[in-house]
Design a protein around this motif. Structure first.
Motif, PDB file in Angstrom:
ATOM      1  N   UNK A   1      53.548  24.865  20.583  1.00  0.00           N
ATOM      2  CA  UNK A   1      53.297  25.633  20.047  1.00  0.00           C
ATOM      3  C   UNK A   1      54.177  25.502  18.885  1.00  0.00           C
ATOM      4  N   UNK A   2      54.508  24.610  17.946  1.00  0.00           N
ATOM      5  CA  UNK A   2      55.463  24.938  16.637  1.00  0.00           C
ATOM      6  C   UNK A   2      56.133  25.688  16.161  1.00  0.00           C
TER       7      UNK A   2
ATOM      8  N   UNK B   1      60.551  30.928  14.853  1.00  0.00           N
ATOM      9  CA  UNK B   1      60.444  30.606  13.366  1.00  0.00           C
ATOM     10  C   UNK B   1      60.170  30.968  12.214  1.00  0.00           C
ATOM     11  N   UNK B   2      60.197  31.825  11.880  1.00  0.00           N
ATOM     12  CA  UNK B   2      59.122  32.743  11.045  1.00  0.00           C
ATOM     13  C   UNK B   2      60.327  32.399   9.353  1.00  0.00           C
ATOM     14  N   UNK B   3      59.151  32.755   8.727  1.00  0.00           N
ATOM     15  CA  UNK B   3      59.237  32.474   7.389  1.00  0.00           C
ATOM     16  C   UNK B   3      58.773  34.121   6.590  1.00  0.00           C
ATOM     17  N   UNK B   4      58.980  35.480   7.959  1.00  0.00           N
ATOM     18  CA  UNK B   4      58.961  36.824   7.471  1.00  0.00           C
ATOM     19  C   UNK B   4      59.614  37.065   7.824  1.00  0.00           C
TER      20      UNK B   4
ATOM     21  N   UNK C   1      50.667  29.529  12.479  1.00  0.00           N
ATOM     22  CA  UNK C   1      51.313  29.293  12.658  1.00  0.00           C
ATOM     23  C   UNK C   1      51.734  27.949  12.420  1.00  0.00           C
ATOM     24  N   UNK C   2      50.651  27.291  12.197  1.00  0.00           N
ATOM     25  CA  UNK C   2      50.404  25.621  10.778  1.00  0.00           C
ATOM     26  C   UNK C   2      50.192  26.083  10.041  1.00  0.00           C
ATOM     27  N   UNK C   3      48.797  27.596   9.105  1.00  0.00           N
ATOM     28  CA  UNK C   3      48.496  28.668   8.162  1.00  0.00           C
ATOM     29  C   UNK C   3      49.975  28.415   7.393  1.00  0.00           C
TER      30      UNK C   3
END
Length: 399
Positions: free
Chosen positions: A318-319, A338-341, A394-396
Motif C-alpha cells: 500500500x503506497x 506517510x500522512x498529510x494529517x 490512501x490513494x484518495x
C-alpha cells in the motif's frame, strides 16, 4: 449549571484503543459494515477457548462455587499458575507470591497504586501499552519513556534506558511480546535490562500476556533469566493465550529476595482487598483446566502466523505505508504511515470514510507518532477487504 464537579484525575485518562467506539457504533446503526482492527480480542473473530476450559466453567457453576474467594486468589489457581509458569516459561515461583487479578489491567493499576507516589518516575517503553501511560498520569507520577529502535524491530535501546534512570525511578517496565509493535526481545537484551536493573536496585515489571504467541523466534521470560539480586514483577493472564478475554483473569507474580518482595506482596494485597476478589467459579475452572490444556496453542499460532504474514505483505504493497520489520509476536502490526494529517485524524477519517477502525499510533507514546496499530486477528478474507479499503483511502488522500 451543574454543581457536580468532575475530578481532575479522571480527565487525565485517555484510552486510544476504544476512543472512537461510539463513532463506530453510530456508523453501524446507520447500516454501515465496520471492520474492527482496533481491539486485541480474538473472541470477536473465529477463535474460541479450549473445550476443556468451557467444560470446567460449567462444572464449577453447577457445583455451586458462587461465593467470594480470597483476595489473593484461590490457592488451587495460584498453584496452577505456578505449574503453568514452570512448564511454559521455565520460571519457578512460590504460589504464595502469586496474586490473581481481574485481568492484567487490574494488575497494572495495582502496581501503580502500591509502588508509586506523587512525583515518582516510572520507566516505560516508547511506544507503550496505554495503561502504563494512563496510570502514571492518574497517580501523579512522571512517565519517562525509553527508546525502542524501529529499524531493529522495536528493540529497547539500553543506553537510552540507562540515561533515563534517576533517584526517583521506581521500576522499569518491559512488555514482551510487545503491544503495540509485536516485537519479541532477544535473550541478550533482556539480560542487559536485568543487569541494569540490578545495578540500580530497581524492579523489572515484565508484562508477558502474549508469551505463547511468537512466530519463528523464541520467547524468553524475564524471570527465567533473573539472577539472585534481581526483583521481577511478572504480569500475565489467561485472556490471550487461553482465548478467554471476557473472563478477566490475570495474575501478578513476584520473584526475588524474600526481604524485598514481602513488602510488595503485602502492599499489592492491600489494594486487591478493596475489590474483594476475582470471579470465583472461573478461577476454579482455570485452575482445573491448566493441567489439561495447551494443545490448542499449535493451531492458534498457526492461524495467527498466516494472518500475520498476509497483513505484513499487504501493508508493504500500500503506497504510504512502511514496515521495516515484521512483527514477531502477539497479534499486532504497527506500520509507519506517510500522512498529510496527524495520525489521530488519519484513524478517525479512515473510520468515517472507509469504515475501518484502527488505532492512532501517538496514543502509545511519542515514537508512535505517524504510525497506526492494527490487529491481524480476522480471517484472511476479512483482512483482504480491510486492506482494500485502506489502500483506496490512501490513494484518495494522496491524490
Amino acid at each position: 449549571m451543574s454543581k457536580i464537579k468532575i475530578s481532575e484525575r479522571i480527565k487525565r485518562l485517555d484510552y486510544p484503543i476504544r476512543k472512537y467506539n461510539a463513532l463506530a457504533r453510530s456508523l453501524e446503526e446507520k447500516g454501515e459494515k465496520v471492520i474492527y482492527l482496533n481491539i486485541g480480542d480474538p473472541l470477536k473473530y473465529d477463535f474460541q477457548p479450549p473445550r476443556e476450559l468451557i467444560e470446567e466453567a460449567c462444572r464449577a457453576l453447577q457445583e455451586g462455587h458462587h461465593y467470594y474467594s480470597s483476595s489473593e486468589g484461590l490457592k488451587e489457581l495460584r498453584e496452577a499458575i505456578a505449574y503453568k509458569e514452570k512448564t511454559w516459561n521455565k520460571v519457578d515461583i512460590d504460589p504464595k507470591n502469586i496474586l490473581v487479578t481481574n485481568g492484567v489491567s487490574e494488575g497494572i493499576n495495582t502496581l501503580y497504586a502500591a509502588l508509586v507516589n506523587e512525583g515518582d518516575e516510572v520507566l516505560i517503553p516508547d511506544p507503550s501499552y496505554p495503561l502504563y501511560i494512563n496510570f502514571a498520569d492518574f497517580y501523579d507520577a512522571r512517565k519517562v519513556f525509553y527508546r525502542t529502535i524501529e529499524e531493529e524491530g522495536w528493540i529497547p535501546d539500553i543506553d537510552d534506558m540507562r540515561k533515563k534512570i534517576t533517584e526517583k525511578t521506581r521500576f522499569i517496565v518491559v512488555n514482551n511480546p510487545h503491544n503495540p509493535t509485536g516485537a519479541v526481545y532477544p535473550k541478550k537484551v533482556l539480560q542487559d535490562i536485568l543487569d541494569l536493573a540490578a545495578e540500580y536496585k530497581l524492579p523489572v515489571v515484565s508484562d508477558e500476556i502474549y508469551d505463547a504467541m511468537v512466530f519463528n523466534t523464541e520467547f524468553h521470560s524475564v524471570a527465567s533469566l533473573a539472577k539472585n539480586d534481581n526483583i521481577v514483577i511478572g504480569m500475565n493472564g489467561f485472556s490471550k493465550t487461553y482465548l478467554a478475554t471476557g473472563w478477566r483473569l490475570g495474575y501478578i507474580y513476584l520473584k526475588g529476595p524474600e526481604e524485598e518482595i514481602s513488602n510488595m506482596r503485602t502492599a499489592f494485597l492491600g489494594f486487591l482487598m478493596t475489590r474483594l476478589s476475582a470471579v470465583t467459579p472461573l478461577q476454579i475452572a482455570v485452575a482445573r483446566a491448566v493441567y489439561k490444556t495447551g494443545s490448542h496453542l499449535k493451531e492458534l499460532v498457526s492461524k495467527l502466523d498466516e494472518r500475520r504474514r498476509y497483513s505484513a505483505k499487504r501493508l508493504q504493497e500500500i503506497p504510504g505505508f512502511s514496515l521495516p520489520v515484521e512483527p514477531k509476536g502477539a497479534f499486532y502490526v504497527f506500520p509507519r504511515v506517510d500522512l498529510k494529517m496527524n495520525d489521530e485524524e488519519f484513524a478517525r477519517q479512515l473510520l468515517l470514510d472507509e469504515k475501518v477502525f484502527v488505532v492512532y499510533g501517538s496514543g502509545f507514546g511519542p515514537l508512535g507518532t505517524n504510525h497506526v496499530r492494527l490487529v491481524f486477528l480476522p480471517p484472511v478474507d476479512v483482512l483482504e477487504e480491510a486492506f482494500t479499503r485502506i489502500e483506496r483511502f490512501m490513494r484518495k488522500i494522496s491524490s
